[in-house]
Design a protein around this motif. Structure first.
Motif, PDB file in Angstrom:
ATOM      1  N   GLU A 129       0.796  -2.665  26.216  1.00  0.00           N
ATOM      2  CA  GLU A 129      -0.648  -1.859  26.252  1.00  0.00           C
ATOM      3  C   GLU A 129      -0.897  -1.634  24.722  1.00  0.00           C
ATOM      4  O   GLU A 129      -2.135  -1.965  24.317  1.00  0.00           O
ATOM      5  CB  GLU A 129      -0.697  -0.762  27.150  1.00  0.00           C
ATOM      6  CG  GLU A 129      -0.865  -0.821  28.620  1.00  0.00           C
ATOM      7  CD  GLU A 129      -0.659   0.393  29.329  1.00  0.00           C
ATOM      8  OE1 GLU A 129      -0.744   1.571  28.714  1.00  0.00           O
ATOM      9  OE2 GLU A 129      -0.648   0.337  30.712  1.00  0.00           O
ATOM     10  N   LYS A 130       0.122  -1.275  23.866  1.00  0.00           N
ATOM     11  CA  LYS A 130      -0.265  -1.174  22.549  1.00  0.00           C
ATOM     12  C   LYS A 130      -0.388  -2.406  21.923  1.00  0.00           C
ATOM     13  O   LYS A 130      -1.359  -2.588  21.076  1.00  0.00           O
ATOM     14  CB  LYS A 130       1.176  -0.423  21.944  1.00  0.00           C
ATOM     15  CG  LYS A 130       0.981  -0.371  20.580  1.00  0.00           C
ATOM     16  CD  LYS A 130       2.409  -0.382  19.679  1.00  0.00           C
ATOM     17  CE  LYS A 130       2.121  -0.438  18.182  1.00  0.00           C
ATOM     18  NZ  LYS A 130       1.412  -1.476  17.699  1.00  0.00           N
ATOM     19  N   ALA A 131       0.272  -3.304  22.249  1.00  0.00           N
ATOM     20  CA  ALA A 131       0.067  -4.911  21.831  1.00  0.00           C
ATOM     21  C   ALA A 131      -1.235  -5.290  22.255  1.00  0.00           C
ATOM     22  O   ALA A 131      -1.791  -5.865  21.182  1.00  0.00           O
ATOM     23  CB  ALA A 131       1.290  -5.918  22.313  1.00  0.00           C
ATOM     24  N   LEU A 132      -1.632  -4.934  23.420  1.00  0.00           N
ATOM     25  CA  LEU A 132      -3.039  -5.497  23.780  1.00  0.00           C
ATOM     26  C   LEU A 132      -3.975  -4.906  22.906  1.00  0.00           C
ATOM     27  O   LEU A 132      -4.959  -5.510  22.553  1.00  0.00           O
ATOM     28  CB  LEU A 132      -3.265  -5.174  25.280  1.00  0.00           C
ATOM     29  CG  LEU A 132      -4.463  -5.179  25.907  1.00  0.00           C
ATOM     30  CD1 LEU A 132      -5.133  -6.757  25.664  1.00  0.00           C
ATOM     31  CD2 LEU A 132      -4.767  -4.731  27.186  1.00  0.00           C
ATOM     32  N   ALA A 133      -3.923  -3.499  22.572  1.00  0.00           N
ATOM     33  CA  ALA A 133      -4.884  -2.786  21.651  1.00  0.00           C
ATOM     34  C   ALA A 133      -4.684  -3.444  20.304  1.00  0.00           C
ATOM     35  O   ALA A 133      -6.043  -3.749  19.773  1.00  0.00           O
ATOM     36  CB  ALA A 133      -4.423  -1.456  21.547  1.00  0.00           C
ATOM     37  N   ASP A 134      -3.728  -3.953  19.793  1.00  0.00           N
ATOM     38  CA  ASP A 134      -3.416  -4.489  18.531  1.00  0.00           C
ATOM     39  C   ASP A 134      -4.394  -5.769  18.466  1.00  0.00           C
ATOM     40  O   ASP A 134      -4.975  -6.206  17.659  1.00  0.00           O
ATOM     41  CB  ASP A 134      -2.120  -4.734  18.155  1.00  0.00           C
ATOM     42  CG  ASP A 134      -1.411  -3.313  17.939  1.00  0.00           C
ATOM     43  OD1 ASP A 134      -1.888  -2.332  17.285  1.00  0.00           O
ATOM     44  OD2 ASP A 134      -0.032  -3.733  17.481  1.00  0.00           O
ATOM     45  N   GLU A 135      -3.929  -6.610  19.555  1.00  0.00           N
ATOM     46  CA  GLU A 135      -4.715  -7.864  19.844  1.00  0.00           C
ATOM     47  C   GLU A 135      -6.038  -7.826  20.008  1.00  0.00           C
ATOM     48  O   GLU A 135      -6.765  -8.729  19.235  1.00  0.00           O
ATOM     49  CB  GLU A 135      -3.952  -8.696  20.820  1.00  0.00           C
ATOM     50  CG  GLU A 135      -2.503  -8.817  20.602  1.00  0.00           C
ATOM     51  CD  GLU A 135      -2.054  -9.619  19.406  1.00  0.00           C
ATOM     52  OE1 GLU A 135      -2.987 -10.469  18.626  1.00  0.00           O
ATOM     53  OE2 GLU A 135      -1.057  -9.154  18.879  1.00  0.00           O
TER      54      GLU A 135
END
Length: 149
Positions: A129-135
């Motif tokens: 979810e954190k990586a999704l927010a970054d992307e």
């Protein structure tokens, strides 16, 4: 190109495919940083590259914990992600950022799927979810800036 990453049936294969995806993304970022003529744009792209490096570090740890393969290089898709950037270079910074935005479309989709993967543990889902927010942030910036330059 539409990615299939995130549709894997096992967690270890998901992590391996995400590592490939991140390695391909980093190669595309490297190519973009070299080709962008506006240093302010290339500086921001370099900061986004650092997010990908961090994602790769976490995924490599996940792979070790899950007994999954942790590839040390990208896969054949890397030629597509970097090839788009090379072609876009002929048309300038806006086109490079548009090409990068299409690459980010794949990473967003992959992390959306990964965050909902039935075999992912709560700790890994939180990272996804954190990586999704970054992307998503990267993609929005690429889209916005490609229209402004």
């Amino acid at each position: 190109m539409v990615t299939t990453v995130g549709n894997e049936t096992t967690f270890d294969k998901l992590v391996t495919d995400l590592i490939y995806l991140e390695r391909d993304a980093i190669a595309a970022y490297d190519s973009s940083i070299e080709r962008l003529s506006d240093t302010a744009l290339s500086d921001q792209v370099a900061q986004f590259r650092q997010d990908h490096m961090q994602h790769l570090d976490v995924l490599t740890e996940m792979a070790a914990e899950a007994g999954a393969e942790a590839p040390t290089e990208g896969d054949a898709k890397q030629m597509l992600t970097t090839g788009k950037i090379a072609m876009a270079d002929l048309m300038g910074d806006g086109a490079i950022l548009k090409a990068m935005k299409t690459n980010e479309d794949d990473t967003v989709m992959a992390y959306e799927r990964a965050s909902q993967h039935e075999n992912a543990l709560p700790k890994s889902k939180a990272f996804f979810e954190k990586a999704l927010a970054d992307e998503t942030r990267h993609r929005e910036w690429m889209d916005r800036m490609s229209q402004q330059v």
